[in-house]
Design a protein around this motif. Structure first.
Motif, short mmCIF file in Angstrom:
data_model
loop_
_atom_site.label_atom_id
_atom_site.label_comp_id
_atom_site.label_asym_id
_atom_site.label_seq_id
_atom_site.Cartn_x
_atom_site.Cartn_y
_atom_site.Cartn_z
N ASP A 93 23.12 4.18 6.53
CA ASP A 93 23.85 4.61 7.73
C ASP A 93 24.33 3.40 8.54
O ASP A 93 24.27 3.39 9.77
N ALA A 94 24.81 2.38 7.83
CA ALA A 94 25.24 1.14 8.48
C ALA A 94 26.73 1.09 8.78
O ALA A 94 27.19 0.15 9.41
N VAL A 95 27.47 2.10 8.35
CA VAL A 95 28.91 2.12 8.60
C VAL A 95 29.19 3.08 9.75
O VAL A 95 28.82 4.25 9.70
N LYS A 96 29.83 2.54 10.78
CA LYS A 96 30.09 3.32 11.99
C LYS A 96 31.59 3.42 12.24
O LYS A 96 32.34 2.48 12.00
N VAL A 97 32.02 4.58 12.73
CA VAL A 97 33.40 4.79 13.12
C VAL A 97 33.46 4.68 14.63
O VAL A 97 32.74 5.37 15.34
N LYS A 98 34.29 3.77 15.09
CA LYS A 98 34.46 3.55 16.53
C LYS A 98 35.78 4.14 16.97
O LYS A 98 36.82 3.81 16.40
N LYS A 99 35.73 5.01 17.97
CA LYS A 99 36.95 5.60 18.52
C LYS A 99 37.42 4.77 19.70
O LYS A 99 36.60 4.24 20.46
N ASN A 100 38.71 4.72 19.87
CA ASN A 100 39.30 4.10 21.03
C ASN A 100 38.81 4.86 22.26
O ASN A 100 38.83 6.09 22.27
N PRO A 101 38.37 4.16 23.32
CA PRO A 101 37.85 4.85 24.51
C PRO A 101 38.85 5.83 25.13
O PRO A 101 38.45 6.87 25.65
N ILE A 102 40.12 5.53 25.05
CA ILE A 102 41.12 6.45 25.61
C ILE A 102 41.18 7.73 24.79
O ILE A 102 41.28 8.83 25.33
N LEU A 103 41.07 7.60 23.46
CA LEU A 103 41.06 8.80 22.62
C LEU A 103 39.83 9.66 22.87
O LEU A 103 39.88 10.88 22.77
N LYS A 104 38.71 9.02 23.21
CA LYS A 104 37.51 9.78 23.54
C LYS A 104 37.75 10.65 24.77
O LYS A 104 37.27 11.79 24.84
N LEU A 105 38.47 10.10 25.74
CA LEU A 105 38.71 10.86 26.97
C LEU A 105 39.55 12.10 26.73
O LEU A 105 39.32 13.14 27.37
N VAL A 106 40.49 12.02 25.83
CA VAL A 106 41.35 13.17 25.56
C VAL A 106 40.81 14.01 24.40
O VAL A 106 41.44 14.96 23.98
N ASN A 107 39.67 13.57 23.86
CA ASN A 107 38.95 14.30 22.81
C ASN A 107 39.78 14.46 21.54
O ASN A 107 39.86 15.54 20.97
N LEU A 108 40.38 13.36 21.07
CA LEU A 108 41.13 13.38 19.80
C LEU A 108 40.29 12.80 18.70
O LEU A 108 39.48 12.01 18.84
#
Length: 69
Positions: free
Chosen positions: A54-69
């Protein structure tokens, strides 16, 4: 989105390298960790699904997190 390796968890097993259809992951043999080339990555997430540690992580852009995309 970007894919990152958790250096604390990665043991350098190479499963992500073998699973990558775009061949954008390599093993750093000195540090025994996987390294992802972000630009050619096609974000198929095979590496994340198959990593036994479980060493591979997907990082979302913080702005995309706010709009829940």
């Amino acid at each position: 989105m970007s894919i990152q390796i958790d250096r604390e968890k990665c043991v350098g097993c190479g499963e992500c390298v073998r699973s990558c259809p775009a061949h954008t992951i390599r093993l750093d043999k000195e540090r025994r960790i996987a390294v992802i080339e972000p630009d050619p990555c096609i974000k198929c997430f095979c590496c994340q699904e198959l990593c036994p540690k479980d060493a591979v992580k997907v990082k979302k852009n913080p702005i995309l997190k706010l709009v829940n995309l």
